[in-house]
Design an enzyme around this catalytic site. Sequence first.
Site, PDB file in Angstrom:
ATOM      1  N   VAL A 138      33.440  32.570  42.860  1.00 19.84           N
ATOM      2  CA  VAL A 138      33.980  33.077  41.598  1.00 19.84           C
ATOM      3  C   VAL A 138      33.325  34.417  41.231  1.00 19.84           C
ATOM      4  O   VAL A 138      34.013  35.366  40.824  1.00 19.84           O
ATOM      5  CB  VAL A 138      33.817  32.042  40.461  1.00 19.84           C
ATOM      6  CG1 VAL A 138      34.400  32.574  39.156  1.00 19.84           C
ATOM      7  CG2 VAL A 138      34.489  30.723  40.825  1.00 19.84           C
ATOM      8  N   GLU A 168      35.324  18.981  48.412  1.00 20.19           N
ATOM      9  CA  GLU A 168      33.887  19.156  48.673  1.00 20.19           C
ATOM     10  C   GLU A 168      33.397  18.122  49.687  1.00 20.19           C
ATOM     11  O   GLU A 168      34.011  17.058  49.833  1.00 20.19           O
ATOM     12  CB  GLU A 168      33.097  18.907  47.367  1.00 20.19           C
ATOM     13  CG  GLU A 168      33.533  19.746  46.192  1.00 20.19           C
ATOM     14  CD  GLU A 168      32.846  21.092  46.150  1.00 20.19           C
ATOM     15  OE1 GLU A 168      31.897  21.304  46.927  1.00 20.19           O
ATOM     16  OE2 GLU A 168      33.283  21.926  45.347  1.00 20.19           O
ATOM     17  N   VAL A 175      41.047  47.839  27.205  1.00 17.43           N
ATOM     18  CA  VAL A 175      39.807  47.779  26.414  1.00 17.43           C
ATOM     19  C   VAL A 175      39.603  49.080  25.620  1.00 17.43           C
ATOM     20  O   VAL A 175      39.026  49.065  24.532  1.00 17.43           O
ATOM     21  CB  VAL A 175      38.583  47.535  27.345  1.00 17.43           C
ATOM     22  CG1 VAL A 175      37.281  47.558  26.568  1.00 17.43           C
ATOM     23  CG2 VAL A 175      38.733  46.205  28.068  1.00 17.43           C
ATOM     24  N   LYS A 225      36.555  18.314  31.750  1.00 14.78           N
ATOM     25  CA  LYS A 225      37.561  19.289  31.296  1.00 14.78           C
ATOM     26  C   LYS A 225      38.316  18.764  30.078  1.00 14.78           C
ATOM     27  O   LYS A 225      38.562  19.509  29.128  1.00 14.78           O
ATOM     28  CB  LYS A 225      38.511  19.623  32.441  1.00 14.78           C
ATOM     29  CG  LYS A 225      37.822  20.428  33.543  1.00 14.78           C
ATOM     30  CD  LYS A 225      38.697  20.512  34.784  1.00 14.78           C
ATOM     31  CE  LYS A 225      38.068  21.381  35.857  1.00 14.78           C
ATOM     32  NZ  LYS A 225      38.762  21.248  37.152  1.00 14.78           N
TER      33      LYS A 225
END
Length: 404
Positions: free
Chosen positions: A12, A185, A31, A200
Amino acid sequence: MVYAAVLGYGTVGSGVVEVLEKNSARIAEKVGEDIKVKYVLDLRDFLGDPIQDRVVHDFEVILNDPEVKIICETMGGNEPAYTFSKKALLAGKSVCTSNKELVANHGPELLRLARENKCNYMFEASVGGGIPIIRPLNSSLTAEELDTITGILNGTTNYILTRMAREGADFEDVLKEAQAKGYAEKDPTADVEGYDACRKIAILSSLMTGKTVDYREIYTEGISKITAEDFAYAAAMNRSIKLLAMSKVVEDGCFAMVAPFMIPSENPLYGVNDVFNAVFVHGNMVDNTMYYGRGAGKLPTASAVVSDVIDCARHIGKTVICRWSEEKQPLLDISVTKRRFFVRMSAGAENESKAIEVFGGVSVIEVPQIKGEFAFVTDEMSEKEFAEKLAKLDGVITRIRLED
Ligand code: HSE
């Protein structure tokens, strides 16, 4: 120029650098100034990588640099992510994270620290990967009284269940293949036993209620006991089996649970397959809304982290309100929730007549290729009533909840 740092250059973290650099021109337009990654914190050196000159091994370098206003925490796990996030927020630096474990464990405390230090703690990537779900709950749906969230929140289990449904394969075989391909995994427990989806739904339920839903109190069942035969019965009912994470606000409080459910083909979650996630949210004014997309993966998850970076960059020195207090949201016992149940038991005149006697009207489900079994769906009843009735039967093979 707004300077950011990335903690953890794994899947990530490297995705965050990639998204920020590939889309830099568009992001700058949104931005009003450029965003640049000034440091990447990692134990490794990444020699030859374009970021090698920005790699640091000491978090204090980042913490003590007043130019760094935003920190992306993509390390995962509780420590040192928790300590680093706290230190960053106390120093007035915003933190954007993909770390569901940390958000589920310490979200409201970190949000408070952000408020107290005029910065932000954002966690769009912690649920549903690239799917916008935190921001809709926290912003787009703020006019609503939300009462229901139901989702497929784990990509690994959805991939396994999809393969089982399509191929008639067994859980263990599909799991092994998913591990070989890197979809699951090496230790798949958190995914297949529902713990990941549980964290979650705890985060989403906390945002729905504005209080802290403790994931340790959520009833959680995984998919490891689901078999090819269960899918054959589901298909005979024009249903599939999905690991659902659900949460519902009722008059007296809130229910939350994670478990495999048989859902009909008309349910919008039926068509959510492979590693995709989807979240269904109901509000009292807007009615039903649904969010769908890639629940994991480098660039989708990184995109969600970067959306938070952009939000933080737009709010330097100001906290974006997030309604999630440290006050505990008590959960109601799911034993009073009502639904229908699918039951499989060993065939035999005695077993069958006992099942009919105990449950009353049952709908018998037949799958020609499965011999020696008696399978049926009950009428709607509470979990408690069902458990009491089921305990009276011999030869029960399994039971799965139904959702319409
Ligand atoms: N293990 C998680 C999943 C990754 O399979 O959905 C994303 O949180």
